[in-house]
Structures are given as C-alpha cells and as structure tokens.
Design a protein around this motif. Structure first.
Motif, short mmCIF file in Angstrom:
data_model
loop_
_atom_site.label_atom_id
_atom_site.label_comp_id
_atom_site.label_asym_id
_atom_site.label_seq_id
_atom_site.Cartn_x
_atom_site.Cartn_y
_atom_site.Cartn_z
N ALA A 232 0.81 -1.21 0.00
CA ALA A 232 0.00 0.00 0.00
C ALA A 232 0.85 1.27 0.00
CB ALA A 232 -0.94 -0.02 1.21
N VAL A 233 1.94 1.27 0.75
CA VAL A 233 2.77 2.47 0.81
C VAL A 233 3.39 2.77 -0.55
CG1 VAL A 233 4.86 3.46 1.82
CG2 VAL A 233 3.25 2.21 3.28
N ALA A 234 3.88 1.75 -1.23
CA ALA A 234 4.45 1.95 -2.56
C ALA A 234 3.40 2.48 -3.53
CB ALA A 234 5.04 0.64 -3.08
N THR A 235 2.17 1.98 -3.42
CA THR A 235 1.09 2.45 -4.30
C THR A 235 0.78 3.91 -4.03
OG1 THR A 235 0.12 0.25 -4.43
CG2 THR A 235 -1.31 2.10 -4.97
N LEU A 236 0.74 4.29 -2.75
CA LEU A 236 0.46 5.69 -2.40
C LEU A 236 1.53 6.61 -2.96
CD1 LEU A 236 -1.30 7.71 -0.85
CD2 LEU A 236 0.12 7.27 1.16
N LEU A 237 2.78 6.19 -2.92
CA LEU A 237 3.88 7.02 -3.44
C LEU A 237 3.88 7.09 -4.96
CD1 LEU A 237 6.75 5.85 -1.06
CD2 LEU A 237 5.50 8.02 -0.98
N ALA A 238 3.59 5.96 -5.60
CA ALA A 238 3.62 5.91 -7.06
C ALA A 238 2.36 6.50 -7.70
CB ALA A 238 3.80 4.47 -7.53
N ARG A 239 1.24 6.46 -6.96
CA ARG A 239 -0.06 6.93 -7.45
C ARG A 239 -0.48 6.19 -8.73
NH1 ARG A 239 -1.96 11.50 -4.52
NH2 ARG A 239 -0.73 11.46 -2.60
N ALA A 240 -0.07 4.93 -8.84
CA ALA A 240 -0.46 4.12 -9.99
C ALA A 240 -0.36 2.65 -9.60
CB ALA A 240 0.43 4.40 -11.20
N GLY A 241 -1.19 1.82 -10.24
CA GLY A 241 -1.14 0.39 -9.95
C GLY A 241 -2.27 -0.34 -10.63
N VAL A 242 -2.43 -1.61 -10.26
CA VAL A 242 -3.52 -2.45 -10.77
C VAL A 242 -4.49 -2.74 -9.64
CG1 VAL A 242 -2.14 -3.41 -12.64
CG2 VAL A 242 -2.13 -4.54 -10.41
N CYS A 243 -5.46 -3.61 -9.89
CA CYS A 243 -6.56 -3.78 -8.94
C CYS A 243 -6.10 -4.14 -7.54
CB CYS A 243 -7.57 -4.80 -9.46
SG CYS A 243 -6.91 -6.47 -9.74
N ARG A 244 -5.13 -5.03 -7.42
CA ARG A 244 -4.67 -5.43 -6.09
C ARG A 244 -4.03 -4.25 -5.36
NH1 ARG A 244 0.41 -9.18 -5.51
NH2 ARG A 244 1.41 -7.45 -4.45
N ASP A 245 -3.37 -3.33 -6.09
CA ASP A 245 -2.76 -2.17 -5.48
C ASP A 245 -3.82 -1.21 -4.93
OD1 ASP A 245 -0.08 -3.01 -6.27
OD2 ASP A 245 -0.69 -2.44 -8.30
N PHE A 246 -4.88 -0.99 -5.69
CA PHE A 246 -5.99 -0.18 -5.21
C PHE A 246 -6.57 -0.80 -3.94
CE2 PHE A 246 -5.65 1.52 -9.40
CZ PHE A 246 -6.38 2.69 -9.48
N ALA A 247 -6.80 -2.11 -4.00
CA ALA A 247 -7.41 -2.79 -2.85
C ALA A 247 -6.51 -2.73 -1.62
CB ALA A 247 -7.73 -4.24 -3.21
N HIS A 248 -5.20 -2.93 -1.81
CA HIS A 248 -4.27 -2.87 -0.67
C HIS A 248 -4.28 -1.50 -0.01
CE1 HIS A 248 -1.66 -6.43 -2.26
NE2 HIS A 248 -2.59 -6.84 -1.42
N LEU A 249 -4.30 -0.45 -0.80
CA LEU A 249 -4.29 0.89 -0.23
C LEU A 249 -5.58 1.17 0.52
CD1 LEU A 249 -2.90 3.55 0.22
CD2 LEU A 249 -3.64 4.30 -2.06
N VAL A 250 -6.72 0.77 -0.04
CA VAL A 250 -7.99 0.95 0.65
C VAL A 250 -7.98 0.18 1.98
CG1 VAL A 250 -10.45 0.38 0.58
CG2 VAL A 250 -9.35 1.40 -1.42
N VAL A 251 -7.56 -1.06 1.95
CA VAL A 251 -7.54 -1.89 3.16
C VAL A 251 -6.63 -1.26 4.22
CG1 VAL A 251 -6.76 -4.10 4.10
CG2 VAL A 251 -8.15 -4.04 2.03
N ALA A 252 -5.44 -0.84 3.82
CA ALA A 252 -4.50 -0.27 4.78
C ALA A 252 -5.04 1.00 5.43
CB ALA A 252 -3.17 0.01 4.09
N LEU A 253 -5.63 1.88 4.62
CA LEU A 253 -6.19 3.12 5.17
C LEU A 253 -7.34 2.84 6.12
CD1 LEU A 253 -6.09 5.34 1.96
CD2 LEU A 253 -4.69 5.64 4.02
N LEU A 254 -8.21 1.90 5.76
CA LEU A 254 -9.33 1.58 6.63
C LEU A 254 -8.86 0.98 7.95
CD1 LEU A 254 -11.91 0.12 4.08
CD2 LEU A 254 -12.04 2.30 5.29
N ARG A 255 -7.90 0.07 7.89
CA ARG A 255 -7.38 -0.49 9.14
C ARG A 255 -6.75 0.58 10.01
NH1 ARG A 255 -4.29 -5.85 6.71
NH2 ARG A 255 -6.17 -6.96 6.00
N ALA A 256 -6.07 1.54 9.39
CA ALA A 256 -5.47 2.64 10.16
C ALA A 256 -6.53 3.49 10.83
CB ALA A 256 -4.62 3.51 9.23
N LEU A 257 -7.78 3.40 10.34
CA LEU A 257 -8.90 4.15 10.90
C LEU A 257 -9.79 3.26 11.77
CD1 LEU A 257 -9.64 6.03 7.59
CD2 LEU A 257 -8.89 7.14 9.72
N ASP A 258 -9.25 2.10 12.16
CA ASP A 258 -9.94 1.16 13.06
C ASP A 258 -11.16 0.51 12.42
OD1 ASP A 258 -8.06 1.73 15.05
OD2 ASP A 258 -9.25 3.42 15.80
#
Length: 285
Positions: free
Chosen positions: A145-171
């Motif tokens: 997720a961190v690499a995706t946030l920095l690159a601002r580009a990816g495929v479906c799994r990258d989008f999903a990883h970033l969403v999951v990581a942000l939501l977990r960070a928000l409990d």
C-alpha cells in the motif's frame, strides 16, 4: 441472475513442484463446475482444501514439464452469507505484508478524521480512486500500500491494498477478496477490498472497473499473499498463458449509487481528476 466463469492456465514446471491453485468459486454457491488438470498430456488430480470464508484450494504435486488447468463454473442466484467470527474482526484490523496500516496511520487520520461508518468507507475508497491511476504493469508483485500511495499508480490489487491499509489505520476491519468479475475489462482475476461496517462485510472497489453486484468470490485473506491464484514451492514455474472469462445474464441494482456519485464528484474535484464510476457498497457472493 446466472453467472458463468472459466479459467485456463498453461504452466511449465522446471522441476517437481507443489502447486496450490485458488481459482474455484468459494464454497456456499449452488455451482455446476468442472476442474481438469493435465501434466505432460496425462490427467492428474488435485486435492481440495477448504480454507477460511469458504475459500477452496486445489493442491497437487506435479512432475516437471507442461501442466494445463481448465476450470468452468455456472452459478445461479446468490450464495449463503459466511458467518463472521470474532477473530476475523481482530485479524483484519492488524497490519499485514501488503497493507502497512501502521505506516499510514498519520496519513489516514489527517485525511479522514471525523468521518465514521459508511461515510468513512465511501470517502476512503473514493479518495483512492481519484488519486491512483490504473496502469497495467505499473507495480511490482512485492509492492504494498505504501508503494502504491507514493507511485499513485497500480492495478486492482494495489488499489485494494491501499484501501484496506487506510481503513485499518482508521480502526475499520478490512480484508482482500479475489473474485470473478463479469464486466471487467480487460478480463482477468480481480481483487477488491471488503470493509466491516455495522456488523456486515461490504465490498468496495476503488478501480470502478466492474459491477460489484455480479462478482463471485474466490478467496478471502489479509492481502494478496493469502488470495493468490497460484502458489508454487519446490521448483520454478513459468506461467505461459492465462485466460479468464466471466459473464452474467443480468445485473442487480445498487441503491448506493446516488450517494457514491456525490462523493466521487467531491474527491475528483479536490484531486483535479475526473474518474469513472469509483465506488458502490454492496454485498458480494
């Protein structure tokens, strides 16, 4: 609603290998299916293992040489809801290999602090969809997720990883699901996120590439490490060809469309990006 899916894999094994496939529709569906495997032109059989959330794995010890897998399935109606165990909620709050929620804690709190429930999930998914571009080949298999946030580009799994990581960070408990996705273009196995809100799991797809109401679950896990369509051990394996199909005879109505459209417009304006359909919250089979 009737959905028909298939997967065709052609592999070449450079030695004897332990292969684990995750390509079958998850348990709980009324499914008419067939799975065939041939190794060096001869039929072989795989042993089925049932995992969490109805995930079905097929494992075999295969000889060196070419191996071909063909899977077809037809599913009518909806599958039974998988009960949620208390440990699911705990596990899916924790950071994982590809979803470094602890690293993104400050970012998540500064961007989304104050929102709760479905509004929070909508805003996270829409924010990711507006700021990350879908670019085939833009990421490496080891990117999280961190690499995706920095690159601002990816495929479906990258989008999903970033969403999951942000939501977990928000409990908010969140997890990854691999699915067959009728309407996806280009067609392939698809990855989406799921968020646990008000006692239920909801699928969220920041890519907006396929209607969520027609998706069929394959596997569920903390991230892509637990949902890969193929894992191999003991020898190198080349993936020579892959072909996935998924069609549906009708799409269900999504009653969250109007609210999501408004949120998409807000986030797109902030990011100076005007995305296509980015987010709906619906249950998937």
């Amino acid at each position: 609603m009737k959905r028909s899916v298939s997967a065709h894999l052609e592999l070449f094994l450079h030695g004897e290998a332990d292969l684990i496939f995750s390509i079958a529709v998850a348990r709980g569906a009324e499914v008419d299916e067939a799975l065939t495997l041939t190794s060096n032109g001869e039929p072989v059989e795989a042993h089925e293992i049932i995992g969490r959330h109805g995930t079905r794995l097929h494992r075999l010890q295969a000889a060196p040489g070419p191996l071909v897998l063909d899977y077809t399935a037809e599913v009518s109606g909806h599958t039974a809801t998988v009960p949620t165990h208390v440990l699911d909620v705990i596990d899916y709050l924790r950071p994982s290999r590809y979803c470094e929620s602890d690293t993104l804690f400050a970012t998540a709190r500064s961007e989304f602090g104050g929102a709760t429930g479905h509004e929070l999930v909508d805003r996270v998914v829409t924010w990711v969809g507006a700021r990350v571009r879908y670019v085939s080949g833009a990421s490496q298999p080891t990117d999280g997720a961190v690499a995706t946030l920095l690159a601002r580009a990816g495929v479906c799994r990258d989008f999903a990883h970033l969403v999951v990581a942000l939501l977990r960070a928000l409990d908010v408990p969140a997890r990854l699901a691999s699915v067959y996705a009728p309407g996806l273009s280009p067609m392939d196995f698809h990855a989406v996120a799921e968020a646990y809100v008000e006692g239920e799991w909801h699928v969220v797809d920041a890519t907006g590439l396929a209607p969520r109401g027609s998706m069929l679950r394959i596997a569920t896990g903390q991230d892509a490490a637990g949902t890969a369509f193929l894992s191999q051990y003991g020898a190198a394996v080349d993936l020579r060809r892959i072909a996935v199909t998924a069609v549906v005879d009708g799409l269900p109505h999504d009653d969250r469309a109007q609210r999501s459209a408004a949120l998409r417009a807000d986030c797109a304006q902030d990011a100076k990006i005007y995305p296509q359909e980015l987010v709906h919250l619906v249950l998937i089979d």
